[in-house]
Design a protein around this motif. Structure first.
Motif, short mmCIF file in Angstrom:
data_model
loop_
_atom_site.label_atom_id
_atom_site.label_comp_id
_atom_site.label_asym_id
_atom_site.label_seq_id
_atom_site.Cartn_x
_atom_site.Cartn_y
_atom_site.Cartn_z
N ALA A 67 -50.34 -103.75 -45.12
CA ALA A 67 -49.57 -102.91 -46.03
C ALA A 67 -50.00 -103.21 -47.46
CB ALA A 67 -48.07 -103.17 -45.86
N LEU A 68 -49.97 -102.19 -48.31
CA LEU A 68 -50.40 -102.37 -49.69
C LEU A 68 -49.52 -103.36 -50.44
CD1 LEU A 68 -51.31 -98.72 -50.76
CD2 LEU A 68 -52.85 -100.68 -50.74
N ASP A 69 -48.23 -103.39 -50.11
CA ASP A 69 -47.30 -104.25 -50.85
C ASP A 69 -47.07 -105.58 -50.12
OD1 ASP A 69 -45.94 -103.16 -48.74
OD2 ASP A 69 -44.10 -102.74 -49.86
N CYS A 70 -47.98 -105.96 -49.24
CA CYS A 70 -47.87 -107.23 -48.52
C CYS A 70 -49.25 -107.88 -48.48
CB CYS A 70 -47.34 -106.97 -47.10
SG CYS A 70 -46.92 -108.46 -46.16
N ARG A 71 -49.32 -109.10 -47.96
CA ARG A 71 -50.60 -109.80 -47.85
C ARG A 71 -51.09 -109.85 -46.41
NH1 ARG A 71 -50.04 -115.40 -50.98
NH2 ARG A 71 -52.28 -115.40 -50.56
N CYS A 72 -50.46 -109.09 -45.54
CA CYS A 72 -50.81 -109.13 -44.12
C CYS A 72 -52.14 -108.43 -43.85
CB CYS A 72 -49.69 -108.51 -43.29
SG CYS A 72 -49.25 -106.83 -43.78
N GLY A 73 -52.67 -108.65 -42.67
CA GLY A 73 -53.93 -108.04 -42.27
C GLY A 73 -54.94 -109.08 -41.83
N LEU A 74 -56.01 -108.63 -41.22
CA LEU A 74 -57.11 -109.50 -40.79
C LEU A 74 -58.15 -109.51 -41.89
CD1 LEU A 74 -57.26 -108.13 -37.15
CD2 LEU A 74 -56.50 -110.41 -37.81
N TYR A 75 -58.41 -110.69 -42.43
CA TYR A 75 -59.25 -110.81 -43.62
C TYR A 75 -60.73 -111.01 -43.28
CZ TYR A 75 -55.26 -111.27 -46.82
OH TYR A 75 -54.13 -111.04 -47.58
N ALA A 76 -61.58 -110.50 -44.15
CA ALA A 76 -63.01 -110.77 -44.09
C ALA A 76 -63.53 -110.72 -45.52
CB ALA A 76 -63.73 -109.76 -43.22
N VAL A 96 -69.23 -119.68 -38.00
CA VAL A 96 -69.43 -118.70 -39.07
C VAL A 96 -69.88 -117.41 -38.41
CG1 VAL A 96 -70.77 -118.13 -41.13
CG2 VAL A 96 -70.08 -120.50 -40.71
N GLY A 97 -69.38 -116.30 -38.91
CA GLY A 97 -69.79 -115.05 -38.27
C GLY A 97 -69.51 -113.82 -39.10
N LYS A 98 -70.03 -112.73 -38.61
CA LYS A 98 -69.72 -111.42 -39.18
C LYS A 98 -68.73 -110.73 -38.26
CE LYS A 98 -73.76 -110.54 -42.02
NZ LYS A 98 -74.80 -109.55 -42.40
N VAL A 99 -67.91 -109.89 -38.87
CA VAL A 99 -66.82 -109.27 -38.14
C VAL A 99 -66.74 -107.79 -38.51
CG1 VAL A 99 -65.13 -109.92 -39.89
CG2 VAL A 99 -64.37 -109.48 -37.57
N ALA A 100 -66.46 -106.95 -37.52
CA ALA A 100 -66.26 -105.52 -37.76
C ALA A 100 -64.78 -105.27 -38.01
CB ALA A 100 -66.75 -104.71 -36.57
N LEU A 101 -64.46 -104.48 -39.01
CA LEU A 101 -63.08 -104.15 -39.39
C LEU A 101 -62.89 -102.64 -39.29
CD1 LEU A 101 -63.01 -106.19 -42.72
CD2 LEU A 101 -62.23 -107.01 -40.49
N TRP A 102 -61.75 -102.22 -38.75
CA TRP A 102 -61.48 -100.78 -38.68
C TRP A 102 -59.99 -100.54 -38.63
CZ3 TRP A 102 -63.06 -103.64 -34.53
CH2 TRP A 102 -62.36 -103.51 -33.32
N PHE A 116 -57.57 -103.74 -37.47
CA PHE A 116 -58.26 -104.21 -36.27
C PHE A 116 -59.54 -104.95 -36.67
CE2 PHE A 116 -56.03 -100.35 -34.89
CZ PHE A 116 -55.32 -100.82 -33.80
N ALA A 117 -59.93 -105.91 -35.85
CA ALA A 117 -61.17 -106.65 -36.11
C ALA A 117 -61.72 -107.22 -34.81
CB ALA A 117 -60.94 -107.76 -37.12
N TYR A 118 -63.05 -107.41 -34.82
CA TYR A 118 -63.70 -108.08 -33.70
C TYR A 118 -65.03 -108.65 -34.20
CZ TYR A 118 -65.00 -109.29 -28.96
OH TYR A 118 -65.33 -110.00 -27.82
N PRO A 119 -65.38 -109.87 -33.78
CA PRO A 119 -66.64 -110.45 -34.26
C PRO A 119 -67.85 -109.66 -33.76
CG PRO A 119 -65.67 -111.82 -32.54
CD PRO A 119 -64.66 -110.79 -32.90
N SER A 120 -68.88 -109.59 -34.60
CA SER A 120 -70.12 -108.91 -34.21
C SER A 120 -71.28 -109.90 -34.06
CB SER A 120 -70.50 -107.84 -35.24
OG SER A 120 -70.60 -108.39 -36.54
N ARG A 121 -71.24 -111.00 -34.80
CA ARG A 121 -72.25 -112.06 -34.68
C ARG A 121 -71.56 -113.39 -34.95
NH1 ARG A 121 -77.81 -110.93 -34.81
NH2 ARG A 121 -78.30 -108.71 -34.99
#
Length: 220
Positions: A67-76, A96-102, A116-121
């Motif tokens: 949410a825009l007014d919160c700090r929640c979410g999956l960070y990258a 250490v890795g790269k992650v896809a965010l959507w 949503f997120a999932y590692p790619s490498r």
């Protein structure tokens, strides 16, 4: 910051993350570095949820993360340089890795937080070289402590001493085997080692710093 909507017709945003790793009943699992406690499930997306205490959510109510007014979410992060090396999360994250965010993705100056997120490498690094003092960075042994695994290079293969005087112990698994199992479990490609080398060339973290527990390599 701005909200970046994504859909199946738009390529996911790709960022950088760091994780801890533990050996569980089903194999090695990725654990968030820092305050997160839930392992990232293999072969399915991780979905963000707001874990803010109720007292901090007064006036906002339940909401879909991020949410825009919160700090929640999956960070990258946009790059490895964004991670504050002198202040690593405890325990020191060795993945250490790269992650896809959507989904809903909120953009910030140094990266993003997503629905949503999932590692790619993924790649294993020496936990000491990455966050505390320069070194080769290439793991040659894997140590264990309190259920978590710590790949360590030849310079730091003696282990890590933690604040109460205990030290990590040899987990009796080859780093290459651990990485292969991790990649297979999450069905992702390895992260090229040269993409992580920046971490291992940074100046040593001051010892002892005031902002995280004392941690020392044990020379073999």
């Amino acid at each position: 910051m701005r909200t970046v909507p994504t859909s199946s017709s738009i390529e996911p945003v790709e960022g950088w993350r760091i994780w801890n790793v533990e050996e569980g009943p089903g194999g090695p699992s990725l654990l968030p570095a820092g305050s997160g406690v839930n392992a990232w499930a293999p072969r399915r997306a991780t979905r963000a949820r707001c874990g803010a205490p109720t007292i901090l959510s007064l006036g906002r109510g339940p909401h879909r993360a991020p949410a825009l007014d919160c700090r929640c979410g999956l960070y990258a992060a946009r790059s490895l340089e964004v991670f504050d090396r002198p202040r690593p999360a405890w325990p020191p994250p060795p993945v250490v890795g790269k992650v896809a965010l959507w989904g809903t993705v909120i953009e910030h100056e140094h990266g993003w937080r997503a629905e949503f997120a999932y590692p790619s490498r993924l790649g294993l690094v020496c936990a000491m070289c990455a966050w505390f003092e320069p070194g080769p960075g290439t793991p040659v042994v894997v140590h264990a402590f309190a259920g978590k695994l710590y790949p360590l290079c030849d310079e730091h293969r003696g282990g890590i001493m933690v604040p109460d005087g205990r030290r990590t112990r040899d987990a009796h698994v080859e780093p290459s085997v651990l990485q292969a199992r991790l990649l297979d479990r999450y069905a992702v490609d390895p992260l090229p080692f040269d993409a992580m080398e920046w971490l291992f060339r940074q100046p040593a973290t001051p010892d002892p710093p005031a902002y995280y527990p004392s941690i020392r390599p044990v020379r073999s």
